[in-house]
Each structure stands twice: as structure tokens, then as C-alpha cells.
Design an enzyme around this catalytic site. Structure first.
Site, PDB file in Angstrom:
ATOM      1  N   GLU A   1     -59.739 -25.358 -70.209  1.00 50.71           N
ATOM      2  CA  GLU A   1     -59.003 -24.541 -69.226  1.00 50.71           C
ATOM      3  C   GLU A   1     -57.705 -23.970 -69.766  1.00 50.71           C
ATOM      4  OE1 GLU A   1     -60.678 -27.248 -68.561  1.00 50.71           O
ATOM      5  OE2 GLU A   1     -61.602 -27.156 -66.586  1.00 50.71           O
TER       6      GLU A   1
ATOM      7  N   GLU B   1     -66.054 -31.725 -65.341  1.00 46.35           N
ATOM      8  CA  GLU B   1     -65.419 -32.403 -64.196  1.00 46.35           C
ATOM      9  C   GLU B   1     -66.467 -32.855 -63.176  1.00 46.35           C
ATOM     10  OE1 GLU B   1     -62.525 -29.129 -63.629  1.00 46.35           O
ATOM     11  OE2 GLU B   1     -61.067 -30.753 -63.569  1.00 46.35           O
TER      12      GLU B   1
HETATM   13  N1  CAA Z   1     -67.617 -17.863 -65.640  1.00 49.54           N
HETATM   14  C1  CAA Z   1     -68.205 -16.647 -65.531  1.00 49.54           C
HETATM   15  N2  CAA Z   1     -68.854 -16.050 -66.546  1.00 49.54           N
HETATM   16  C2  CAA Z   1     -68.902 -16.708 -67.719  1.00 49.54           C
HETATM   17  C3  CAA Z   1     -68.312 -17.968 -67.901  1.00 49.54           C
HETATM   18  C4  CAA Z   1     -67.654 -18.556 -66.795  1.00 49.54           C
HETATM   19  N3  CAA Z   1     -67.094 -19.764 -66.868  1.00 49.54           N
HETATM   20  N4  CAA Z   1     -68.534 -18.366 -69.159  1.00 49.54           N
HETATM   21  C5  CAA Z   1     -69.237 -17.393 -69.756  1.00 49.54           C
HETATM   22  N5  CAA Z   1     -69.466 -16.391 -68.881  1.00 49.54           N
HETATM   23  C6  CAA Z   1     -70.238 -15.170 -69.122  1.00 49.54           C
HETATM   24  C7  CAA Z   1     -69.609 -14.287 -70.193  1.00 49.54           C
HETATM   25  O1  CAA Z   1     -68.660 -13.417 -69.625  1.00 49.54           O
HETATM   26  C8  CAA Z   1     -70.820 -13.555 -70.742  1.00 49.54           C
HETATM   27  O2  CAA Z   1     -71.137 -12.541 -69.810  1.00 49.54           O
HETATM   28  P1  CAA Z   1     -71.695 -11.126 -70.321  1.00 49.54           P
HETATM   29  O3  CAA Z   1     -72.957 -11.447 -71.057  1.00 49.54           O
HETATM   30  O4  CAA Z   1     -71.856 -10.365 -69.069  1.00 49.54           O
HETATM   31  O5  CAA Z   1     -70.612 -10.606 -71.222  1.00 49.54           O
HETATM   32  C9  CAA Z   1     -71.941 -14.593 -70.647  1.00 49.54           C
HETATM   33  O6  CAA Z   1     -71.474 -15.562 -69.696  1.00 49.54           O
HETATM   34  C10 CAA Z   1     -72.223 -15.311 -71.962  1.00 49.54           C
HETATM   35  O7  CAA Z   1     -71.007 -15.797 -72.496  1.00 49.54           O
HETATM   36  P2  CAA Z   1     -70.678 -15.692 -74.053  1.00 49.54           P
HETATM   37  O8  CAA Z   1     -70.961 -14.312 -74.535  1.00 49.54           O
HETATM   38  O9  CAA Z   1     -69.308 -16.222 -74.250  1.00 49.54           O
HETATM   39  O10 CAA Z   1     -71.795 -16.675 -74.651  1.00 49.54           O
HETATM   40  P3  CAA Z   1     -71.671 -17.799 -75.763  1.00 49.54           P
HETATM   41  O11 CAA Z   1     -72.996 -18.443 -75.844  1.00 49.54           O
HETATM   42  O12 CAA Z   1     -71.037 -17.249 -76.982  1.00 49.54           O
HETATM   43  O13 CAA Z   1     -70.637 -18.887 -75.191  1.00 49.54           O
HETATM   44  C11 CAA Z   1     -69.668 -20.406 -73.619  1.00 49.54           C
HETATM   45  C12 CAA Z   1     -70.935 -19.626 -74.042  1.00 49.54           C
HETATM   46  C13 CAA Z   1     -69.304 -21.454 -74.684  1.00 49.54           C
HETATM   47  C14 CAA Z   1     -69.960 -21.080 -72.314  1.00 49.54           C
HETATM   48  C15 CAA Z   1     -68.478 -19.425 -73.502  1.00 49.54           C
HETATM   49  O14 CAA Z   1     -68.854 -18.342 -72.678  1.00 49.54           O
HETATM   50  C16 CAA Z   1     -67.239 -20.016 -72.896  1.00 49.54           C
HETATM   51  O15 CAA Z   1     -66.460 -20.638 -73.601  1.00 49.54           O
HETATM   52  N6  CAA Z   1     -67.033 -19.807 -71.581  1.00 49.54           N
HETATM   53  C17 CAA Z   1     -65.857 -20.235 -70.896  1.00 49.54           C
HETATM   54  C18 CAA Z   1     -65.907 -21.688 -70.626  1.00 49.54           C
HETATM   55  C19 CAA Z   1     -64.679 -22.122 -69.901  1.00 49.54           C
HETATM   56  O16 CAA Z   1     -63.578 -21.764 -70.212  1.00 49.54           O
HETATM   57  N7  CAA Z   1     -64.894 -22.940 -68.877  1.00 49.54           N
HETATM   58  C20 CAA Z   1     -63.826 -23.430 -68.085  1.00 49.54           C
HETATM   59  C21 CAA Z   1     -63.688 -22.523 -66.931  1.00 49.54           C
HETATM   60  S1  CAA Z   1     -62.252 -22.893 -66.042  1.00 49.54           S
HETATM   61  C22 CAA Z   1     -62.661 -24.158 -65.030  1.00 49.54           C
HETATM   62  O17 CAA Z   1     -63.701 -24.701 -65.078  1.00 49.54           O
HETATM   63  C23 CAA Z   1     -61.548 -24.432 -64.074  1.00 49.54           C
HETATM   64  C24 CAA Z   1     -61.640 -25.635 -63.259  1.00 49.54           C
HETATM   65  O18 CAA Z   1     -61.433 -26.720 -63.722  1.00 49.54           O
HETATM   66  C25 CAA Z   1     -61.867 -25.526 -61.813  1.00 49.54           C
END
Ligand code: CAA
Ligand code: NAI
Length: 699
Positions: free
Chosen positions: A127, A107
Site C-alpha cells: 500500500e 489482509e
Molecule cells: N485494482 C484495480 N485494478 C488493478 C489492481 C487493483 N488493485 N491491480 C492491478 N489492476 C489492473 C491493472 O490496472 C491492469 O489493468 P489493465 O490491463 O486495464 O491495464 C491489470 O489489472 C493487470 O495489471 P498489471 O498490468 O499490473 O499486471 P501484472 O501481472 O504485471 O501485475 C499485480 C499484477 C502484481 C497484481 C500488479 O498489478 C500490482 O502490483 N497491482 C497493485 C497491487 C496493490 O497495490 N495492491 C494493494 C492495493 S491497496 C489496498 O489493498 C488497500 C487496502 O488495504 C484497503
């Protein structure tokens, strides 16, 4: 914010402002990042620089909003404001996407005037996986940029789009092979040379709405996400916003976003997001080194052994599989070849790679000595203690020192299996789920003498095979199957009391399970449940109530789908099964013989009792230390037993209902059967203290 704590750096390279977001591990758009970006934009607006480049440090561009902030009071500046500030700049802003530019990250990029992606980048708006919708303009900007249907498809599927596809769709303007900073500087130099100005998506006209295509997509999204509210809310707000001035469209999006943010589904899905990650990290394994897992041995090439071998091959392991004789070994190889052909058909593997795996990575043999080089050996032979002990005694002779010896047993005592070897510290349970190359859950069963590095290796293997590992202790059925036995028994009791198995399945699928317990039993085979009951019969307490009707069905050779009849009838007319009046007659006969007068059970009562039985046993399992925390139980039930993810798993769901209410269900049911419905002491204690299971999820 001081320079040292500001995760957003501002550097000047000639006429270019280079803004770097550095917030490990995934550059989440935390409050500090948002504040840093607003400050950077203010400096850029006032400064002499002519173009700004925003990129991420480390492994990724912004992977989304900071999920840890969800559920807490929102803090300024909120992401929509940050994004608007970027878009409003009078001088061009470029975002460089690398790693996974997801959610709020994409975004932010959509608010920039230009987007460059590294070829390896993946982008998306996931999301809905968290029970919300893109709330910083994603549902409005993406449709204006690439059209309504392609945009809605992206954010209702939550899929990650590769850089090439993003270029084709018009989401990004260019691809680059450089590292992010250089890619941004090169692109900005082009802007400077051409004298290009800002270019804002908000100024584009609203996308065309093809009502028929929308209706078709809406039906598809509803079907694929039964019970969930976020997907349709995202679709609806995109359609609504298409016909509105941009500012009003954004306001609609915000309204829908806020409603979802307050929903129990959002709380459940975020609980699951963190639970999956926490389950995979055991605090006691910090600093413990895993052994290598390059070469996987498998004994038994049936349903499970074949699937485990495929999981190993698909994830780059060498696999040696042992069967009882040459013919069985050949049959197992053919089964594996078929499964890999299926992966080719699904586009997960190329034909050449399949041939290479079968030729060079897979060995099948009837000679246990072929396991001499294996790092981890998983036993998946028949579910018999005698057979398993014999296999482990053999493994003790043939496996190299330091090899890990694992059993895939569903129920049996891993301590007793380990005792068949001279090296119990190297033995553990690795309980895969069927089909083993697809299902993501792996229960790591830690026996009394399993060494910590052997447990760590189990977790490392799980990661290598892309599984979600959950630690379990030794007991009959570990976490998942032990609970299953109890809630299935609750269902059988309800059938005896008056509900039909079909009413139970329907009530539970309405609740959100993919299938009810009787449809599941037909899939697994009635022989499995029968074998469990026979195994437990000698130790069954006299007061425990069992229905005879499942065993009578088994005795009639009705083993489920594989025989065309089980609890349901499967034939050309109903390939997915239809109710069978004979089953109901059999149950009625048993009721009559036992003097039970059938009573009506409402869908609500069915669901409440079934879940109360599940939660109660889950509480015992946590209290006994079989599961480390309630969240481990949730992950097992969601990934191994189709508990609806958007309800957060049984223990989270119990917190949502209130433990008092669960306890009240148990106490009411105890009036009919005080033996079965004994409240777990942990449940009663937490309820009396006004606490939830979540209070035990903290380390
Ligand atoms: N916020 C906070 N922490 C996050 C995060 C986020 N968005 N995404 C990942 N992390 C943290 C995880 O909890 C993990 O922490 P720990 O090591 O302490 O457990 C660390 O980052 C690494 O994450 P992964 O183990 O999942 O690592 P990966 O390499 O396998 O995957 C990733 C990376 C693809 C980014 C995956 O973490 C993921 O899919 N994250 C979520 C992404 C997501 O859903 N984003 C949208 C958020 S909602 C939003 O953005 C709302 C809006 O419009 C305002
Ligand atoms: P299966 O009957 O499909 O396969 C067992 C295989 O082991 C057969 O091919 C048999 O020839 C082979 N075998 C038996 N003794 C052997 C020996 N001494 N050496 C080499 N091979 C031998 O059984 P399935 O379903 O694969 O189950 C295997 C194990 O996995 C059991 O312990 C079961 O409880 C467990 N399990 C099964 C699940 C399922 O859904 N089927 C799920 C999770 C665990």
C-alpha cells in the site's frame, strides 16, 4: 446482486463451502466482491457446512483493493467490515493464496483462520507504494502474527514475500503444489479430520515493542523514502497499536488510513500507477501484431550498447554485438562479463547462468554481417548524424528483410537516420537510459514513416526487457531530453541572476529530486551538455540567453566526476562532491562582465521557476503530439529523470498546484526575459477553461 453478476461463487463439497472470487484480471476487492464475500459468509454461518475455503479464480488470489475506487466516495460494505466478518466466523475459514496476494488480499487472508499458499505465490502489503497504508487490519494483524519488526519491514518496504519465506515467518500454515481449489479442499479435509476450530489473530497478544529496534528501523525507513508520508505513518500506527486492545488498534489504523487517503501523495501515486500502465498500451496498436524479438543485435559496445546487450541477455534474448574492430569487440565483451558478474554478486543471476549466457547467448564481432539473423538491431554508436547514417546504410545491406532497425540517439532526427536506408518503415528510435540494464524507461520514437507493427514490436521488446515504454514523436531530444534542455536553461539563468548552482541543487533535492541538475551533469559529464550547446549554437535565436560559465568549465577540462572536478569537487575528502568556490568566482566574473547585479532567490522561487519551465515545455510537447498525453510526460520524467514519484510527475504536479499558479510564475518571470518565458498556448488555454492536464489523459 444476481448470480450472473456476483463475482463470488459459493459451492458445496460435502462438509466444505468452497468460495471462489472471480473478478478478472486480478480479483481486486471491488464493491461487488466485498458484497459477495459478506453474503457468502452469511450463508456459511447459517448453513450446514463445517469449513469454508476462500480462493481466487484465474491468475491470482485477491491482488488488493480495487484501486479504481480510490478517490471516489467509499461504498459499503467496506473492506474492514468484510475482513471482520470473516474473522468472526464460528467455524474455520481457510484462504488459499496463489499468484500475488497483495494489500487487501493478504489482509483478507490474515482475517481467515488458516492460510495455505501455493509454492509460486507471492504475498505482500504494498500500500505504501500508493501513498496509503494497509487499512483493513494489516498493520495490526501481521505484527501480532509474526512480530513487530518483521511485519513493519514487510509493509514499509512493500516487498513481495515468496511462499517459502512466508511459511518460515509463520504468515502461512502450509504450502501446496496443487491448484488453489484442490489445495483448499485438502487443507480443509485435514481440519475436519482433526476437528480444529477457528483461530483468530485478533485474540493474540499485542507484539513486543523493542524501542531501540523500532528507532533503528524508523531511521532507515525515513532515509529510504525521503519526502513520503505513508511509510512512517504505517510504522507509527503499528507501534501504537501494539500496546492497545485490538479494536482500538484497528480504529487507530483506520484513522491513519483515512488521513493518507485524502493526501495529495495518494492522488499522485495512484495517478502514476495507472499512467505507467496506460503509457505501455497505445490504443492505435490494438490488434497490430508485433514481429518476433528473440534475437537482438547491437551496434556499438560503449556505455549504452553494453547495457542494452546486458538487458537482452538477462531477459532471455540472443544478443549479437558489433564493435569497430576486434579489440573493441573484446573490450565490449569484457564489459558485459563484468556487469553480469555484478548481477551474480547482487543475487540476480547464478554464476552458472552467467557462464552459459556468455558462452551461448552472446556473440561479439567486428563484422556487421553477423547481424544477418537479428530480429531487432539497436544502434548505439557515437552521437553523430554522419556516423549514424553510415551505420544505417550498412544495416540496410546486412539486416534480414523485416528486421527492425532502431537508433538509441539522444537527440538526432530519426527521420533523417531512416532516410539512410531503403526501408524507413522498419526504422524507429529506441531511446534507452543509462545504465540501460537498470533504468526502466524506454522512449519509443515513432518517425514519420515507421510502420505500426514496427512500433508494436518496440513496445513488445520493452515488455520483454521489463521496461516501461513511452511513445515519443521526433524532435530534438524527444520528450525527456527536450524538456531537460529547457529547465536546465532556466536553472542556468537563475545562477546568472544570483543563485549558486549548489543552492539550486539543494532546493530541488529538498523538493524530492534524487539529485539537482548540476550534480546530474557531473555524473553524465560536462562534455554532453557542451556538445548539445555546440550542436544547437548555429540555430540559437539571438534573444535566447545562455550562460558562458558551463562552457568555460568544460574548456578547463572539468568534465565532472570522471575528472574529479565539474560543478563540484570530487576527492577522497568528498567522494560525493563538495561546492567549489572557483565555480562561484567564475559565475561572479560573468555577472560582472554582463552587468548583472546578483539578487537573492529563495528556495521556493527556485523550485517554482524550474518546475514552471519543465511544465511549460511539457505542455508544448503534448500540444505538438510529441507526447500523446500529459501522463506520458509524467512517466518519462519519473523514470528517466528522477522526478519524485510521490509528486506524480510534472504535469500531475501542475494540476495539484493549479495551472493558474504555474501561469502566474511564467508571467512574472517573463517580465525579466520575455523570450524564454512564453506561456505554452495549451497551458494558457487549459488554465482559462479551468481545466487540468488530467482532462487530456482520457483516451
Ligand atoms: N485494482 C484495480 N485494478 C488493478 C489492481 C487493483 N488493485 N491491480 C492491478 N489492476 C489492473 C491493472 O490496472 C491492469 O489493468 P489493465 O490491463 O486495464 O491495464 C491489470 O489489472 C493487470 O495489471 P498489471 O498490468 O499490473 O499486471 P501484472 O501481472 O504485471 O501485475 C499485480 C499484477 C502484481 C497484481 C500488479 O498489478 C500490482 O502490483 N497491482 C497493485 C497491487 C496493490 O497495490 N495492491 C494493494 C492495493 S491497496 C489496498 O489493498 C488497500 C487496502 O488495504 C484497503
Ligand atoms: P560510447 O562512446 O560509450 O560508445 C559508443 C561506441 O560505439 C564506442 O564503443 C565505439 O567504438 C562504437 N562505435 C562507433 N562507431 C561504430 C561503428 N561504426 N560500428 C560499431 N561500433 C561503433 O557512447 P554511449 O554513451 O554509449 O552513446 C551511444 C549512443 O547512445 C549515442 O547516440 C548517445 O547519444 C546515446 N545515448 C547515450 C546515453 C548516455 O547516458 N550515455 C543515454 C541515452 C542515449
Amino acid at each position: 446482486m444476481s448470480e450472473s453478476t456476483n463475482p463470488v461463487r459459493y459451492e458445496v463439497e460435502g462438509a466444505i463451502a468452497v468460495i471462489c472470487i472471480d473478478n478478472p484480471p486480478v480479483n481486486a476487492a471491488s464493491q461487488a466482491v466485498r458484497e459477495g464475500l459478506v453474503a457468502a459468509m452469511a450463508r456459511f454461518a447459517e448453513g450446514p457446512e463445517k469449513v469454508a475455503v476462500i480462493h481466487g479464480a484465474g491468475r491470482t488470489f485477491v491482488a488488493g483493493a480495487d484501486i479504481k475506487e480510490f478517490g471516489k466516495p467509499p461504498t459499503e460494505p467496506m473492506l474492514p467490515r468484510v475482513v471482520d466478518t470473516v474473522e468472526a466466523q464460528e467455524k474455520p475459514v481457510v484462504c488459499v493464496l496463489h499468484g500475488t496476494a497483495l494489500g487487501g488480499g493478504l489482509e483478507l487472508a490474515l482475517a481467515a483462520h488458516y492460510r495455505v499458499a501455493l509454492r509460486s505465490a507471492r504475498i505482500g502489503l504494498p500500500e505504501v507504494n500508493l501513498g496509503i497504508l494497509p487499512g483493513a487490519g494489516g498493520t495490526q494483524r501481521l505484527p501480532r502474527l509474526i512480530g513487530l519488526i518483521p511485519a513493519v519491514e514487510i509493509f514499509t518496504s512493500a516487498r513481495q514475500v515468496g511462499a517459502e519465506e512466508a511459511l518460515e515467518l509463520g504468515i502461512v500454515d502450509a504450502l501446496s503444489e496443487e491448484e488453489p481449489r484442490v489445495a483448499g479442499l485438502n487443507f480443509a479435509a485435514g481440519i475436519l479430520a482433526r476437528g480444529d476450530g477457528p483461530r483468530r489473530i485478533r485474540d493474540l497478544p499485542g507484539p513486543k515493542v523493542d524501542a531501540e529496534a523500532v528507532a533503528e528501523l524508523r531511521a532507515k525507513v525515513a532515509r529510504a523514502n525521503r519526502g513520503e508520508i505513508a511509510h512512517l505513518a504505517a510504522l507509527d500506527v503499528a507501534v501504537k497499536g501494539a500496546g492497545l486492545p485490538f479494536a482500538e488498534a484497528l480504529a487507530e489504523e483506520r484513522k491513519a488510513f483515512t488521513t493518507l487517503m485524502e493526501s495529495p501523495q495518494r492522488a499522485a501515486l495512484i495517478h502514476v500507477f495507472f499512467a505507467e500502465r496506460k503509457a505501455a498500451q497505445l490504443p492505435e496498436l490494438k490488434g497490430v501484431t508485433a514481429r518476433p524479438v528473440a534475437h537482438l543485435g547491437v551496434i556499438g559496445g560503449g556505455t549504452m550498447g553494453g547495457g542494452i546487450a546486458v538487458a537482452g541477455l538477462l531477459n532471455g534474448r540472443r544478443v549479437t554485438l558489433i564493435e569497430r574492430d576486434a579489440a573493441a569487440a573484446e573490450k565490449a565483451r569484457e564489459g558485459i562479463a563484468r556487469t553480469l558478474a555484478d548481477s551474480v554478486r547482487r543475487g540476480k543471476l547464478t554464476g552458472d547462468r552467467r557462464a552459459e549466457l556468455l558462452e551461448t547467448a552472446l556473440t561479439t564481432s567486428a563484422d556487421n554481417a553477423a547481424l544477418a539473423e537479428a530480429d531487432v538491431i539497436v544502434e548505439a554508436v557515437f552521437e553523430s548524424m554522419e556516423v549514424k547514417r553510415e551505420v544505417f546504410a550498412t544495416l540496410d545491406r546486412v539486416a534480414k528483410p523485416g528486421a527492425i532497425l532502431a537508433t538509441n540517439t539522444s537527440y538526432l532526427d530519426v527521420n533523417e537516420i531512416a532516410a539512410a536506408t531503403s526501408r524507413p518503415a522498419d526504422v524507429l528510435g529506441l531511446h534507452f537510459f543509462s545504465p540501460a540494464h537498470v533504468m526502466r524507461l524506454l522512449e519509443i520514437v515513432v518517425a514519420d514513416r515507421t510502420a505500426p507493427e514496427v512500433v508494436a514490436t518496440g513496445f513488445a521488446l520493452a515488455r520483454a526487457l521489463q521496461k516501461i515504454p513511452v511513445r515519443a514523436g521526433v524532435c530534438d531530444g524527444f520528450i525527456g531530453n527536450r524538456m531537460l534542455r529547457v529547465y536546465r536553461l532556466a536553472a542556468d539563468h537563475m545562477v546568472l541572476d544570483g543563485a549558486s548552482p549548489y543552492a539550486i541543487d539543494r532546493a530541488l533535492t529538498d523538493f524530492g529530486f534524487a539529485m539537482g541538475p548540476y550534480a546530474v551533469a557531473d555524473l553524465a559529464g560536462l562534455d554532453i551538455g557542451h556538445a548539445t550547446r555546440e550542436r544547437l549554437r548555429p540555430t540559437k535565436p539571438a534573444e535566447e540567453r545562455w550562460g558562458d560559465w558551463p562552457d568555460r568549465l568544460h574548456a578547463l577540462g572539468r568534465l565532472g566526476r570522471k575528472t574529479g572536478r565539474g560543478y563540484y569537487i570530487y576527492d577522497a575528502e568528498s567522494p560525493r562532491g563538495r561546492p567549489d568556490p572557483e565555480v562561484e568566482a567564475l559565475v561572479a566574473e560573468e555577472r560582472a562582465a554582463k552587468g548583472i547585479t546578483a539578487r537573492a532567490l529563495s528556495d521556493d522561487e527556485i523550485v517554482e521557476r524550474y518546475l514552471a519551465a519543465m511544465i511549460n515545455e511539457g505542455a508544448r510537447i503534448v500540444e505538438e503530439g510529441i507526447a500523446r498525453r500529459p501522463l506520458d510526460v509524467d512517466v518519462v520524467k519519473i523514470h528517466g529523470y528522477a522526478f519524485p514519484r510521490w509528486r506524480g510527475g510534472p504535469m500531475h504536479h501542475a494540476d495539484t498546484l493549479g495551472l493558474d499558479r504555474v501561469l502566474a510564475t511564467i508571467r512574472a518571470a517573463a517580465a525579466e526575459d520575455a523570450h524564454f518565458w512564453q506561456p505554452a498556448p495549451l497551458l494558457a488555454r487549459l488554465a482559462s477553461e479551468g481545466r487540468g492536464f488530467a482532462s487530456l489523459d482520457e483516451d
